[in-house]
Design an enzyme around this catalytic site. Structure first.
Site, PDB file in Angstrom:
ATOM      1  CG  ASP A 105      -1.973  -0.938   1.142  1.00 61.91           C
ATOM      2  OD1 ASP A 105      -2.000  -1.949   0.290  1.00 61.91           O
ATOM      3  OD2 ASP A 105      -2.748  -0.771   1.986  1.00 61.91           O
ATOM      4  CG  HIS A 152       2.420   0.342   4.401  1.00 66.43           C
ATOM      5  ND1 HIS A 152       2.097  -0.730   5.267  1.00 66.43           N
ATOM      6  CD2 HIS A 152       1.238   0.876   4.160  1.00 66.43           C
ATOM      7  CE1 HIS A 152       0.769  -0.779   5.642  1.00 66.43           C
ATOM      8  NE2 HIS A 152       0.563   0.593   5.025  1.00 66.43           N
TER       9      HIS A 152
HETATM   10 ZN    ZN Z   1      -2.626   3.348   3.339  1.00 64.33          ZN
END
Ligand code: ZN
Length: 472
Positions: free
Chosen positions: A299, A441
Site C-alpha cells: 500500500d 507498504h
Molecule cells: Zn494506506
C-alpha cells in the site's frame, strides 16, 4: 471473490477497534485521536522535514512533520526553485498556520487526551509545459466538534516565474459577471448535489460583491475551475465545491493575455474520455486451484526506490502481487506505476490523498476514487477493478457507492510500526493461512529488505503468489 467479501466483512468489524493502518502516513492522516497509543514512535518523533523529487522537472515535494503530545501537524508543499513562486507558497502556508494558531488560542488547556491536528497537503496538475496548478487542502482540528477543511488553488507560471491569481485572469466587467453567474447556474443544474444544495442568493451575493477578487478561479485542462469552501454557496451536505466552466465558455471570461493557457490546454479532451471507456483491466492468469495461495499487497506507493527493489525480489520468485497506490504519489512517480503494471502485477486504487472515507461526503469519495483511477489508467493503460480504503476504514454504504471490489487484508504485518525486517517476517509466519491477504507498504525500505526471506519462507511452505483478483 465471494470468500474475500466474507473476510472483508470480518476485518471491517475488527478494523473498527484496531485502526490498523492509522499511523502509516502522517502526511495525509486526517484523523488522529484514535489508536495512536499503539504507536511507539509517537513520543520519539518530534519534528522532521523531508525533501523528495517530484515527477515534474524542477519541483520537489517538501514534507514537514511536527508530532507532540498535543499536536499532530503535517505540511506538504511544492518547492520550485523559483523564488517568487516559492515565497508566495510559503506566505500562504504561514497564513494557514496563523489561522490555525489563532483558533488554538481559544483553548488554553487541551481537553485531556486530545491532539490538535493541522494537515496541509496538495495536488499538482500540469496544465501545459509552463503552467502548474497546486491544489492545497488544509484540514484543521482545534478540539471543536468538527474539523475545518479549507481549499486554495494556486497557479504557477514557471516560465514567467510568477504566481497567477484568479483576479489576474478574470476579465472583470459587469457583463462578464452576469455571464459568469449564468454559467455557474448552468453547471449547478447539471450537478446532482449542487442542484439540491445550492444557495442561489449566496451565489448572487458572491458574484455581485464589489470586493470579490475571484481568487478561487483557476485554469484547468478543460477550461476554468472555481472552488468554493464548505457552506460558501451551498449547504454543508454538498461539502466544498468545484465548478467547472468548459473551454468554449471560459474563453469569454478570461483576459486576452491568458487565453493562450486555455488554448494549449484543450488539446486532448475527447481522446481521454474515449480511453477511459475502452480501458482494459488486469488479466488474471490461469491459477491451479489445488495449491495454497497467498496475495501479497503493498500500500501507499509507488516509491521511486523501494517499489522497484520489491519488483526485483518478486521477479526472483516469479511472484505476482497487488499494489494499492495513492493517486498523489502516482502523479509523481508515473514511471514506477507503469513498471509495476508492465511486470505483471495488479494495481488497485488507494485514493488520492489517503483520507478516512467514513469522514467524507459521497462527492468527496467520488473525487478521491475517480481521480486515482484516471491516474492509474494514464500511467498503465489499465483500469483498476479493486480498491482498498485508507486505514481499512469503510462501511457498506461506501462499498456500495464505489463501483469496485473492496479489498482489506487478513494479516497485518504492521511494517509501518516496527521497521524491523525480522518482526515483519515473524508476524507472517505466526498468522499464515491459505488464501491469506498480507498487508505491507512499499514506501518503507525495511519492507523491501524483509521481502526475500518472506518469499523464501512462503514458497518453501508451498504457497503460490497471486494477485487479489486471482484469489477465489
Ligand atoms: Zn494506506
Amino acid at each position: 471473490m465471494k470468500k474475500l467479501m466474507y473476510l472483508i466483512t470480518i476485518i471491517i468489524i475488527l478494523g473498527a477497534c484496531q485502526s490498523p493502518e492509522k499511523m502509516e502516513q502522517n502526511t495525509s492522516s486526517v484523523k488522529g485521536s484514535q489508536g495512536e497509543e499503539n504507536n511507539p514512535e509517537k513520543t520519539e518523533q518530534k519534528e522532521s522535514k523531508s525533501i523528495e523529487e517530484s515527477n515534474y522537472p524542477g519541483i520537489d515535494i517538501i514534507t514537514e512533520i511536527e508530532d507532540t503530545e498535543t499536536l499532530n501537524a503535517s505540511t506538504q508543499y511544492p518547492e520550485t526553485a523559483v523564488d517568487s513562486i516559492d515565497d508566495a507558497i510559503k506566505q500562504y502556508i504561514e497564513a494557514e498556520r496563523n489561522h490555525f494558531n489563532k483558533q488554538l488560542e481559544d483553548f488554553e488547556v487541551p481537553p485531556s487526551g486530545q491532539e490538535a491536528i493541522f494537515n496541509l497537503s496538495y495536488e499538482t496538475e500540469r496544465i501545459n509545459d509552463n503552467l502548474y496548478t497546486f491544489d492545497f487542502t488544509t484540514y484543521m482540528f482545534t478540539y471543536g466538534a468538527n474539523g475545518e477543511t479549507r481549499k486554495n488553488i494556486m497557479m504557477a507560471d514557471v516560465k514567467d516565474q510568477e504566481i497567477i491569481e484568479g483576479q489576474d485572469i478574470f476579465d472583470d466587467t459587469a457583463e462578464n459577471r452576469k455571464l459568469f453567474y449564468d454559467y455557474i447556474l448552468e453547471y449547478a443544474e447539471e450537478d446532482e448535489d449542487l442542484s439540491l444544495y445550492l444557495f442561489e442568493d449566496e451565489l448572487k451575493k458572491w458574484i455581485e460583491a464589489p470586493d470579490n477578487d475571484f481568487n478561487n478561479l483557476y485554469i484547468t485542462k478543460e477550461g476554468l475551475g472555481l472552488s468554493f469552501n464548505e457552506y460558501e454557496i451551498a449547504a454543508g451536505a454538498a461539502g466544498s465545491i468545484e465548478v467547472k466552466i468548459p473551454f468554449d465558455q471560459a474563453q469569454n471570461l478570461v483576459k486576452e493575455e491568458y487565453t493562450r493557457f486555455l488554448e494549449t490546454s484543450n488539446v486532448d479532451d475527447g481522446a481521454q474520455e474515449q480511453r477511459d471507456t475502452e480501458a482494459e483491466v488486469y488479466t488474471e492468469r490461469a491459477i491451479d486451484q489445488q495449491t495454497k495461495k497467498v496475495a501479497l499487497t503493498f500500500d501507499d506507493g509507488p516509491h521511486p526506490e523501494h517499489t522497484l527493489n520489491i519488483l526485483d525480489t518478486l521477479d526472483e520468485y516469479d511472484a505476482k502481487a497487488t499494489f494499492f497506490m495513492q493517486g498523489k504519489r502516482i502523479e509523481y512517480y508515473m514511471d514506477v506505476a507503469k513498471e509495476v503494471a508492465e511486470r505483471g502485477h495488479e494495481i488497485g486504487n488507494h485514493s488520492m490523498n489517503h483520507p478516512d472515507f467514513t469522514t467524507l461526503s459521497f462527492k468527496q469519495i467520488d473525487i478521491e476514487v475517480s481521480r486515482t483511477n484516471q491516474l492509474i489508467m494514464q500511467a498503465t493503460g489499465l483500469k483498476p477493478t479493486v480498491f482498498r480504503p485508507p486505514y481499512g476504514s469503510t462501511n457498506e454504504e461506501i462499498n456500495n457507492f464505489i463501483d469496485m471490489e473492496p479489498v482489506l487484508w487478513t494479516i497485518d504485518t504492521e511494517d509501518w510500526k516496527n521497521k524491523d525486517p525480522n518482526i515483519i517476517e515473524k508476524r507472517i509466519r505466526v498468522n499464515m493461512h491459505d488464501d491469506a491477504i498480507i498487508l505491507m507498504h512499499d514506501i518503507h525500505g525495511t519492507t523491501a529488505q524483509a521481502l526475500p526471506d518472506i518469499l523464501e519462507y512462503l514458497s518453501s511452505e508451498g504457497y503460490e503468489f497471486v494477485t487479489v483478483s486471482e484469489l477465489d
